[in-house]
Motif scaffolding. Structure first.
Motif, mmCIF file in Angstrom:
data_model
loop_
_atom_site.group_PDB
_atom_site.id
_atom_site.type_symbol
_atom_site.label_atom_id
_atom_site.label_comp_id
_atom_site.label_asym_id
_atom_site.label_seq_id
_atom_site.Cartn_x
_atom_site.Cartn_y
_atom_site.Cartn_z
ATOM 1 N N PRO A 43 2.495 82.537 24.977
ATOM 2 C CA PRO A 43 3.029 83.850 24.329
ATOM 3 C C PRO A 43 4.071 82.778 23.206
ATOM 4 C CG PRO A 43 4.344 83.860 25.784
ATOM 5 C CD PRO A 43 3.296 82.866 26.064
ATOM 6 N N ASP A 44 4.795 83.442 22.220
ATOM 7 C CA ASP A 44 5.833 82.578 21.552
ATOM 8 C C ASP A 44 5.407 81.057 20.837
ATOM 9 O OD1 ASP A 44 7.025 85.276 22.666
ATOM 10 O OD2 ASP A 44 8.094 84.017 23.569
ATOM 11 N N PRO A 45 4.734 81.220 20.135
ATOM 12 C CA PRO A 45 4.072 80.157 19.386
ATOM 13 C C PRO A 45 4.696 79.458 18.415
ATOM 14 C CG PRO A 45 2.330 81.572 18.549
ATOM 15 C CD PRO A 45 3.221 82.041 18.905
ATOM 16 N N PHE A 46 4.600 78.116 18.504
ATOM 17 C CA PHE A 46 5.107 77.687 17.534
ATOM 18 C C PHE A 46 4.400 76.500 17.147
ATOM 19 C CE2 PHE A 46 7.553 73.776 14.734
ATOM 20 C CZ PHE A 46 8.195 74.962 13.931
ATOM 21 N N ASN A 275 5.726 85.118 15.384
ATOM 22 C CA ASN A 275 5.278 84.198 14.412
ATOM 23 C C ASN A 275 5.870 82.739 13.739
ATOM 24 O OD1 ASN A 275 6.610 85.963 12.723
ATOM 25 N ND2 ASN A 275 5.267 84.970 11.252
ATOM 26 N N ALA A 276 5.301 82.091 13.563
ATOM 27 C CA ALA A 276 5.301 81.630 12.836
ATOM 28 C C ALA A 276 4.652 80.297 11.281
ATOM 29 C CB ALA A 276 6.304 79.863 13.516
ATOM 30 N N PHE A 277 4.754 80.206 10.678
ATOM 31 C CA PHE A 277 4.282 79.728 9.596
ATOM 32 C C PHE A 277 3.906 77.924 9.345
ATOM 33 C CE2 PHE A 277 7.084 83.184 7.809
ATOM 34 C CZ PHE A 277 5.572 84.231 7.900
ATOM 35 N N PHE A 278 3.705 77.734 9.295
ATOM 36 C CA PHE A 278 2.936 75.886 9.306
ATOM 37 C C PHE A 278 1.737 75.615 7.524
ATOM 38 C CE2 PHE A 278 -0.432 77.464 11.416
ATOM 39 C CZ PHE A 278 -1.611 77.335 11.305
ATOM 40 N N THR A 279 2.040 75.054 7.129
ATOM 41 C CA THR A 279 0.984 74.506 5.973
ATOM 42 C C THR A 279 0.322 73.406 6.696
ATOM 43 O OG1 THR A 279 2.074 72.395 6.125
ATOM 44 C CG2 THR A 279 3.111 74.405 4.667
ATOM 45 N N SER A 280 -1.336 73.378 5.958
ATOM 46 C CA SER A 280 -2.832 72.614 5.864
ATOM 47 C C SER A 280 -2.060 71.687 5.887
ATOM 48 C CB SER A 280 -3.353 73.695 4.877
ATOM 49 O OG SER A 280 -3.381 73.333 3.665
ATOM 50 N N PRO A 281 -3.497 70.626 5.950
ATOM 51 C CA PRO A 281 -2.880 68.941 6.558
ATOM 52 C C PRO A 281 -2.855 68.768 5.681
ATOM 53 C CG PRO A 281 -4.398 69.699 7.861
ATOM 54 C CD PRO A 281 -4.248 71.440 7.442
ATOM 55 N N MET A 288 -0.300 81.201 9.115
ATOM 56 C CA MET A 288 0.475 81.707 10.122
ATOM 57 C C MET A 288 -0.071 82.096 11.810
ATOM 58 S SD MET A 288 1.930 85.603 10.632
ATOM 59 C CE MET A 288 0.522 85.993 10.665
ATOM 60 N N VAL A 289 0.911 81.536 12.571
ATOM 61 C CA VAL A 289 0.822 81.219 13.776
ATOM 62 C C VAL A 289 1.322 82.577 14.670
ATOM 63 C CG1 VAL A 289 1.927 79.449 14.659
ATOM 64 C CG2 VAL A 289 -0.175 79.529 16.514
#
Length: 435
Positions: A43-46, A275-281, A288-289
């Motif tokens: 759980p609790d991903p980043f 959650n956490a946010f990330f951008t595509s490659p 969102m993860v």
């Protein structure tokens, strides 16, 4: 090619689906451009994308670990994780939760919470990398404690805004888990008091935690989790801050009504949050993860890491959509190179060949698995010694989801890795298969 045959002895287990890595690139194979959740059993991903790889962390408890993979397809199979930090200081080397890592001025900083084994003693800490490798090595840098808050603190995150740094976190206000923000002089030094941010949310309890920030439409959006993590109604709400407004003035944060991401009973997804946010490659998409589980029961077990693409509304607010069913097929993030991977569902469906065969008298299928059902057609067995054999061409295999009702364990786990061009058959005794 490798032809792996995996035979499992089961006891009181529900089998849902498998993912496997296919033939080496030197042999004929198809690159998969899709993926399936979950990505990790924790759980609790980043997660972030950096120089050709995804880096993912989840709560591990006794250490901080990071998984590295060139495609989302490979994260589940990226085992073992890289253990990047443990601590010899007994005051802060247990119950390490929710690590997040950021690159600032040539160093990675991992923000996390830890204690001495007593939850009330959770505090926020940061470690620093020696260089620009997210896998370290790391050294302890500081305890992050605002002068007005010598108390419990969890779920740290970093806000970088107009050249300034801020620490978001959860701490106590009137005895309740609440949202706070504090100024940072640099990535490891708190330079002022923590500011309490009143926040609406779940009406069945007062938990407000796991703040995350994303910028869009001339505003900084604060997305946070509400309700007890173990409840099926754990969900995401949001506030916004106009560009130019001071983040340390609580009244500048505008509350938006209603959950923006919550349980999807029709898809069998409960408690989506933290959650956490990330951008595509390629930088063109925001993703969102987050953590969620397949059961509506009030439990902290079975929370797994999942990802899906998000959008933005006309006012700039994040459009998170609705949580997709575990196992739903999604296109990979833009710029993700993909991987030679396939899947086998327990009813025999497969994306790229392979098969499953059941042996024994105890196997049942259908919807009788209840809240643990993956597609509503799952197989389960309570007879010791019965087996499920998965055959495929490749070198590695992992369960996407599985529930062991005898020992109470569930999640996604790597099962077998074989050398190229090796034929392997393996059967575990019942108790070892359950572990």
């Amino acid at each position: 090619m490798s032809r792996l045959i995996r035979s499992l002895a089961l006891f009181a287990a529900v089998f849902l689906a498998l993912a496997y890595v296919g033939a080496p690139a030197t042999e004929a194979a198809t690159i998969s451009t899709t993926f399936r959740n979950p990505l990790n059993p924790g759980p609790d991903p980043f997660m972030t994308w950096y120089q050709g790889n995804y880096y993912l962390s989840t709560t591990q408890g006794d250490a901080i670990r990071i998984w590295k993979a060139s495609s989302l397809n490979l994260l589940l199979l990226a085992a073992p994780a890289h253990q990047v930090w443990t601590d010899n200081d007994a005051s802060r080397n247990q119950q390490m939760w929710a690590p997040e890592f950021y690159l600032v001025n040539g160093h990675w900083y991992i923000y996390y919470t830890a204690d001495n084994g007593t939850d009330a003693n959770h505090r926020v800490y940061v470690v620093e990398s020696s260089g620009t490798d997210p896998l370290g090595p790391y050294h302890f840098k500081a305890k992050l404690q605002p002068p007005n808050l010598n108390q419990w603190g969890i779920d740290p995150t970093l806000l970088q805004r107009n050249g300034s740094l801020y620490l978001g976190f959860s701490s106590k206000f009137n005895g309740n888990n609440s949202l706070y923000i504090a100024p940072l002089w640099n990535p490891w030094t708190v330079s002022g008091n923590g500011v309490y941010l009143p926040a609406a949310g779940c009406t069945t309890d007062t938990v407000r935690e796991a703040p995350e920030f994303v910028h869009s439409g001339g505003k900084t959006w604060l997305v946070y989790s509400t309700c007890d993590t173990g409840k099926p109604d754990y969900q995401l709400w949001e506030q916004s801050l106009n560009d130019g407004a001071d983040p340390l003035v609580a009244s500048n944060w505008v509350q938006h009504s209603g959950a923006v991401f919550s349980r999807n009973d029709s898809a069998g997804v409960y408690g989506p949050g933290h959650n956490a946010f990330f951008t595509s490659p390629d930088g063109s998409q925001t993703w969102m993860v987050y953590g969620a589980k397949n059961t509506s029961a009030y439990t902290y077990d079975g929370r797994t890491t999942r990802a899906q693409k998000i959008g933005f509304n006309a006012d700039g607010s994040p459009n998170l959509g609705s949580p997709l069913a575990a196992g739903a097929t999604q296109s990979l993030p833009a710029g993700d190179p993909g991987a030679m991977q396939g899947w086998i569902n327990d009813d025999g469906r497969t994306s790229a060949g392979g098969s499953v065969a059941y042996a024994g008298t105890g196997w049942m299928s259908g919807a009788g698995c209840g809240v643990q059902c993956f597609f509503g057609d799952d197989h389960w067995d309570g007879t010791a010694g019965d087996t499920a054999t998965y055959s495929f061409t490749g070198k590695q295999i992992a369960l996407l989801s599985e529930r062991d009702t005898n020992y109470g364990r569930s999640g996604a786990r790597c099962l077998l890795t074989a050398a190229p061009k090796q034929r392997s058959t393996s059967t575990r005794p019942t108790e070892r298969a359950n572990r």
